[in-house]
Design a protein around this motif. Structure first.
Motif, PDB file in Angstrom:
ATOM      1  N   PHE A  35     -37.196 -25.274 -14.702  1.00 42.05           N
ATOM      2  CA  PHE A  35     -38.389 -25.938 -14.184  1.00 42.05           C
ATOM      3  C   PHE A  35     -38.924 -25.191 -12.963  1.00 42.05           C
ATOM      4  O   PHE A  35     -38.166 -24.562 -12.217  1.00 42.05           O
ATOM      5  CB  PHE A  35     -38.059 -27.370 -13.726  1.00 42.05           C
ATOM      6  CG  PHE A  35     -37.383 -28.228 -14.767  1.00 42.05           C
ATOM      7  CD1 PHE A  35     -36.013 -28.189 -14.926  1.00 42.05           C
ATOM      8  CD2 PHE A  35     -38.119 -29.098 -15.552  1.00 42.05           C
ATOM      9  CE1 PHE A  35     -35.370 -28.987 -15.866  1.00 42.05           C
ATOM     10  CE2 PHE A  35     -37.493 -29.905 -16.497  1.00 42.05           C
ATOM     11  CZ  PHE A  35     -36.121 -29.837 -16.648  1.00 42.05           C
ATOM     12  N   TYR A  37     -41.061 -26.578  -9.686  1.00 40.53           N
ATOM     13  CA  TYR A  37     -41.623 -27.714  -8.985  1.00 40.53           C
ATOM     14  C   TYR A  37     -42.462 -27.207  -7.819  1.00 40.53           C
ATOM     15  O   TYR A  37     -42.150 -26.187  -7.189  1.00 40.53           O
ATOM     16  CB  TYR A  37     -40.522 -28.627  -8.439  1.00 40.53           C
ATOM     17  CG  TYR A  37     -39.951 -29.594  -9.448  1.00 40.53           C
ATOM     18  CD1 TYR A  37     -38.925 -29.202 -10.302  1.00 40.53           C
ATOM     19  CD2 TYR A  37     -40.432 -30.895  -9.544  1.00 40.53           C
ATOM     20  CE1 TYR A  37     -38.403 -30.092 -11.226  1.00 40.53           C
ATOM     21  CE2 TYR A  37     -39.911 -31.793 -10.466  1.00 40.53           C
ATOM     22  CZ  TYR A  37     -38.890 -31.383 -11.302  1.00 40.53           C
ATOM     23  OH  TYR A  37     -38.366 -32.256 -12.212  1.00 40.53           O
ATOM     24  N   GLN A  39     -44.191 -28.365  -4.097  1.00 35.88           N
ATOM     25  CA  GLN A  39     -44.165 -29.343  -3.008  1.00 35.88           C
ATOM     26  C   GLN A  39     -45.262 -28.984  -2.017  1.00 35.88           C
ATOM     27  O   GLN A  39     -45.083 -28.157  -1.128  1.00 35.88           O
ATOM     28  CB  GLN A  39     -42.807 -29.357  -2.321  1.00 35.88           C
ATOM     29  CG  GLN A  39     -42.661 -30.467  -1.302  1.00 35.88           C
ATOM     30  CD  GLN A  39     -41.325 -30.423  -0.591  1.00 35.88           C
ATOM     31  OE1 GLN A  39     -40.857 -29.357  -0.221  1.00 35.88           O
ATOM     32  NE2 GLN A  39     -40.704 -31.585  -0.398  1.00 35.88           N
ATOM     33  N   ARG A  43     -45.709 -33.237   0.890  1.00 36.52           N
ATOM     34  CA  ARG A  43     -44.296 -33.446   0.588  1.00 36.52           C
ATOM     35  C   ARG A  43     -43.951 -34.072  -0.745  1.00 36.52           C
ATOM     36  O   ARG A  43     -42.821 -34.166  -1.074  1.00 36.52           O
ATOM     37  CB  ARG A  43     -43.602 -34.260   1.695  1.00 36.52           C
ATOM     38  CG  ARG A  43     -43.587 -33.595   3.034  1.00 36.52           C
ATOM     39  CD  ARG A  43     -42.661 -32.425   3.044  1.00 36.52           C
ATOM     40  NE  ARG A  43     -42.550 -31.795   4.343  1.00 36.52           N
ATOM     41  CZ  ARG A  43     -41.788 -30.759   4.598  1.00 36.52           C
ATOM     42  NH1 ARG A  43     -41.080 -30.220   3.640  1.00 36.52           N
ATOM     43  NH2 ARG A  43     -41.733 -30.241   5.793  1.00 36.52           N
ATOM     44  N   MET A  45     -43.120 -33.938  -4.287  1.00 39.66           N
ATOM     45  CA  MET A  45     -42.740 -32.890  -5.225  1.00 39.66           C
ATOM     46  C   MET A  45     -43.256 -33.246  -6.615  1.00 39.66           C
ATOM     47  O   MET A  45     -43.086 -34.380  -7.083  1.00 39.66           O
ATOM     48  CB  MET A  45     -41.219 -32.790  -5.264  1.00 39.66           C
ATOM     49  CG  MET A  45     -40.690 -31.611  -6.009  1.00 39.66           C
ATOM     50  SD  MET A  45     -40.298 -30.262  -4.921  1.00 39.66           S
ATOM     51  CE  MET A  45     -38.884 -30.932  -4.099  1.00 39.66           C
ATOM     52  N   PHE A  91     -40.237 -24.575  -5.971  1.00 42.83           N
ATOM     53  CA  PHE A  91     -38.808 -24.575  -6.231  1.00 42.83           C
ATOM     54  C   PHE A  91     -38.550 -24.342  -7.715  1.00 42.83           C
ATOM     55  O   PHE A  91     -39.159 -24.978  -8.580  1.00 42.83           O
ATOM     56  CB  PHE A  91     -38.178 -25.911  -5.840  1.00 42.83           C
ATOM     57  CG  PHE A  91     -38.146 -26.171  -4.366  1.00 42.83           C
ATOM     58  CD1 PHE A  91     -39.148 -26.919  -3.761  1.00 42.83           C
ATOM     59  CD2 PHE A  91     -37.127 -25.664  -3.579  1.00 42.83           C
ATOM     60  CE1 PHE A  91     -39.117 -27.165  -2.400  1.00 42.83           C
ATOM     61  CE2 PHE A  91     -37.092 -25.905  -2.219  1.00 42.83           C
ATOM     62  CZ  PHE A  91     -38.089 -26.649  -1.624  1.00 42.83           C
ATOM     63  N   ARG A  95     -31.292 -27.340 -15.336  1.00 41.42           N
ATOM     64  CA  ARG A  95     -30.392 -28.410 -15.751  1.00 41.42           C
ATOM     65  C   ARG A  95     -29.825 -28.061 -17.121  1.00 41.42           C
ATOM     66  O   ARG A  95     -30.455 -27.343 -17.898  1.00 41.42           O
ATOM     67  CB  ARG A  95     -31.080 -29.778 -15.810  1.00 41.42           C
ATOM     68  CG  ARG A  95     -32.175 -29.928 -16.823  1.00 41.42           C
ATOM     69  CD  ARG A  95     -32.302 -31.355 -17.314  1.00 41.42           C
ATOM     70  NE  ARG A  95     -31.265 -31.709 -18.278  1.00 41.42           N
ATOM     71  CZ  ARG A  95     -30.954 -32.953 -18.619  1.00 41.42           C
ATOM     72  NH1 ARG A  95     -31.585 -33.976 -18.076  1.00 41.42           N
ATOM     73  NH2 ARG A  95     -30.010 -33.187 -19.499  1.00 41.42           N
ATOM     74  N   LEU A 105     -30.216 -31.828 -11.452  1.00 41.06           N
ATOM     75  CA  LEU A 105     -30.920 -30.566 -11.323  1.00 41.06           C
ATOM     76  C   LEU A 105     -30.251 -29.731 -10.238  1.00 41.06           C
ATOM     77  O   LEU A 105     -29.814 -30.262  -9.228  1.00 41.06           O
ATOM     78  CB  LEU A 105     -32.378 -30.783 -10.941  1.00 41.06           C
ATOM     79  CG  LEU A 105     -33.320 -31.391 -11.977  1.00 41.06           C
ATOM     80  CD1 LEU A 105     -34.717 -31.525 -11.395  1.00 41.06           C
ATOM     81  CD2 LEU A 105     -33.363 -30.547 -13.235  1.00 41.06           C
ATOM     82  N   PHE A 107     -31.314 -26.732  -7.697  1.00 39.30           N
ATOM     83  CA  PHE A 107     -32.529 -26.127  -7.167  1.00 39.30           C
ATOM     84  C   PHE A 107     -32.239 -24.808  -6.464  1.00 39.30           C
ATOM     85  O   PHE A 107     -31.166 -24.601  -5.889  1.00 39.30           O
ATOM     86  CB  PHE A 107     -33.185 -27.060  -6.149  1.00 39.30           C
ATOM     87  CG  PHE A 107     -33.881 -28.241  -6.760  1.00 39.30           C
ATOM     88  CD1 PHE A 107     -33.176 -29.397  -7.048  1.00 39.30           C
ATOM     89  CD2 PHE A 107     -35.238 -28.209  -7.042  1.00 39.30           C
ATOM     90  CE1 PHE A 107     -33.804 -30.500  -7.620  1.00 39.30           C
ATOM     91  CE2 PHE A 107     -35.877 -29.299  -7.605  1.00 39.30           C
ATOM     92  CZ  PHE A 107     -35.163 -30.448  -7.898  1.00 39.30           C
ATOM     93  N   GLY A 108     -33.235 -23.940  -6.475  1.00 36.57           N
ATOM     94  CA  GLY A 108     -33.220 -22.768  -5.623  1.00 36.57           C
ATOM     95  C   GLY A 108     -33.644 -23.143  -4.211  1.00 36.57           C
ATOM     96  O   GLY A 108     -33.951 -24.305  -3.917  1.00 36.57           O
ATOM     97  N   THR A 109     -33.697 -22.148  -3.338  1.00 37.62           N
ATOM     98  CA  THR A 109     -34.008 -22.405  -1.930  1.00 37.62           C
ATOM     99  C   THR A 109     -35.498 -22.457  -1.649  1.00 37.62           C
ATOM    100  O   THR A 109     -35.896 -22.786  -0.538  1.00 37.62           O
ATOM    101  CB  THR A 109     -33.354 -21.341  -1.039  1.00 37.62           C
ATOM    102  OG1 THR A 109     -33.732 -20.050  -1.524  1.00 37.62           O
ATOM    103  CG2 THR A 109     -31.837 -21.473  -1.048  1.00 37.62           C
TER     104      THR A 109
END
Lengths: 117, 113
Positions: A35, A37, A39, A43, A45, A91, A95, A105, A107-109
């Motif tokens: 995925f 996402y 943001q 804020r 997401m 992001f 999953r 999930l 997530f990356g940074t």
């Protein structure tokens, strides 16, 4: 354990140009979802695009498309015709497949994208 | 539209206080999550819940607990707040049936002084 890596903490692009955000992941599974996402500064997401690992065709949603390279475990996001409203943190997330039931999930940074007018 | 709401957008608490963050979703989702978001670290999972009264630890559960007494509500509890728990907290939910997308709340910016 699965990991997701976004190596670009910040990116910028001129309005109306194209930008590509990078994401790599590590997994031993063959059934999974990826995925992107978004943001925005407010804020909340929201999901931009998703890719099922079993599909060879790259997902596309209007100006957003992905380049999914399964063998290389790479999942980049391309934004075409960038608009001011695209400015946000992006992001990448992973999953495992639906056969695993309820899943979290990973997530990356994140990559902060700035649009230059 | 799915709505995930969080009790506060901004919260300031003192060290040692007990802090409650509440999350409510209106789409009958089975799965609910609490994440912590810090610059350079992305989103890290604190706790999640697959059903009422069920909970599982995420990646960083230390210093936190959760409660899920009703399906629509998932609470995050900081038993004794510390300054290193200053962060943005995000709640999310998704349906087990349509398990493609997690829906997020607006976040709570917690400052512990």
């Amino acid at each position: 354990a699965q990991t997701v890596t976004q190596s670009q903490p910040e990116m910028s692009v001129q309005e109306a140009e194209t930008v590509t955000l990078s994401c790599t992941y590590d997994t031993s599974e063959s059934d999974y979802y990826l995925f992107w996402y978004k943001q925005p500064p407010s804020r909340q997401m929201i999901l931009v695009i998703r890719q099922e690992a079993y599909k060879q065709q790259n997902a596309t949603e209007n100006r957003f498309s992905v380049n999914f390279q399964k063998a290389a475990k790479s999942f980049s996001l391309k934004i075409s015709d960038s608009q001011l409203g695209d400015a946000a943190m992006y992001f990448c997330a992973y999953r495992r497949g639906l056969n695993f039931g309820n899943e979290k999930l990973t997530f990356g940074t994140g990559t902060r994208l700035t649009i230059i007018p | 539209d799915v709505k995930v709401t969080q009790s506060s957008r901004y919260l300031v608490k003192r060290t040692g206080e007990k802090v409650f963050l509440e999350c409510v979703q209106d789409m009958d989702h089975e799965n609910m999550f609490w994440y912590r978001q810090d610059p350079g670290l992305g989103l890290r999972l604190i706790y999640f819940s697959y059903d009422v009264k069920m909970k599982e630890k995420g990646d960083i559960p230390e210093g936190y607990s959760v409660s899920r007494e009703k399906k629509e509500r998932f609470s995050l509890i900081l038993e004794s707040a510390s300054t290193n728990q200053t962060s943005m907290y995000l709640c999310a939910s998704y349906s087990g049936t349509f398990a493609y997308e997690q829906y997020f709340g607006p976040g709570t910016r917690l400052t512990v002084t």
